[in-house]
Motif scaffolding. Structure first.
Motif, PDB file in Angstrom:
ATOM      1  N   GLU A  31     -28.386  41.498  26.274  1.00  0.00           N
ATOM      2  CA  GLU A  31     -27.857  40.317  26.939  1.00  0.00           C
ATOM      3  C   GLU A  31     -26.695  39.826  26.084  1.00  0.00           C
ATOM      4  N   GLY A  56     -26.094  40.369  31.528  1.00  0.00           N
ATOM      5  CA  GLY A  56     -26.978  41.442  31.083  1.00  0.00           C
ATOM      6  C   GLY A  56     -26.200  42.739  31.079  1.00  0.00           C
ATOM      7  N   ARG A  65     -32.965  42.976  24.664  1.00  0.00           N
ATOM      8  CA  ARG A  65     -34.089  42.611  25.539  1.00  0.00           C
ATOM      9  C   ARG A  65     -35.255  43.566  25.289  1.00  0.00           C
TER      10      ARG A  65
END
Length: 188
Positions: free
Chosen positions: A103, A151, A97
């Protein structure tokens, strides 16, 4: 993907594809409109599948054979045949990210289609020909799941550190306060 039935979904040993460049998922959606009194009265939509495309620096003949069900001999020669049946796979990857965290995504049931290929001579400049493979992701039979994602955080490091080693799909019980009062997944 070894099994997908009412008891669960299980996978074989993971195989790493070196030089992964991109993964794309596009939902296939069916929609229904209901008109009454000359206006749209009801609307519903449902995801029926996902198109998946995996781009990489290169696929070896061994990887292509495995992904598409082609025979390969002891010398590494792959034969593209009309009766090949591509097996089902799970596709697991991580993507960085913008904030530096990751992620993690696990697409549960994918069947790939043959690659579109082209070759080009060097000419007056260098032009890279990188392959991509496309297929369909469908919902698992045992829990209707297309994919899982999470995440990466310090709190879930015990899950994400083993993300690529997973050999089964676990049921998920949702937090009633944060996501409704339903259970997603298979009963135990």
């Amino acid at each position: 993907l070894l099994t997908d039935d009412e008891k669960g979904a299980t996978y074989g040993e993971p195989v790493r594809i070196e030089g992964l460049m991109s993964v794309g998922l596009s939902p296939q959606v069916t929609e229904g409109d209901l008109y009454a009194d000359d206006i749209l009265s009801e609307y519903n939509s449902a995801v029926t599948a996902f198109d998946i495309t995996v781009g990489t620096k290169a696929f070896t003949e061994k990887q292509r054979a495995k992904l598409l069900g082609y025979p390969i001999d002891a010398n590494g020669k792959m034969r593209v045949t009309s009766n090949a049946i591509a097996p089902y796979f799970g596709v697991t990857f991580e993507a960085e990210r913008s904030d530096g965290s990751y992620e993690f995504v696990q697409v549960h049931k994918v069947r790939f289609s043959p690659l579109e290929e082209s070759w080009e001579t060097k000419g007056s400049s260098i032009s890279y020909q990188t392959p991509s493979i496309s297929g369909k992701s469908m919902a698992l039979l045992f829990n209707n799941a297309f994919y899982d994602m999470i995440g990466g955080t310090a709190e879930n490091a015990s899950v994400t550190s083993k993300w690529h080693e997973s050999k089964s799909v676990e049921p998920i019980v949702t937090d009633k306060e944060n996501s409704g009062s339903h259970t997603v997944g298979s009963e135990g």
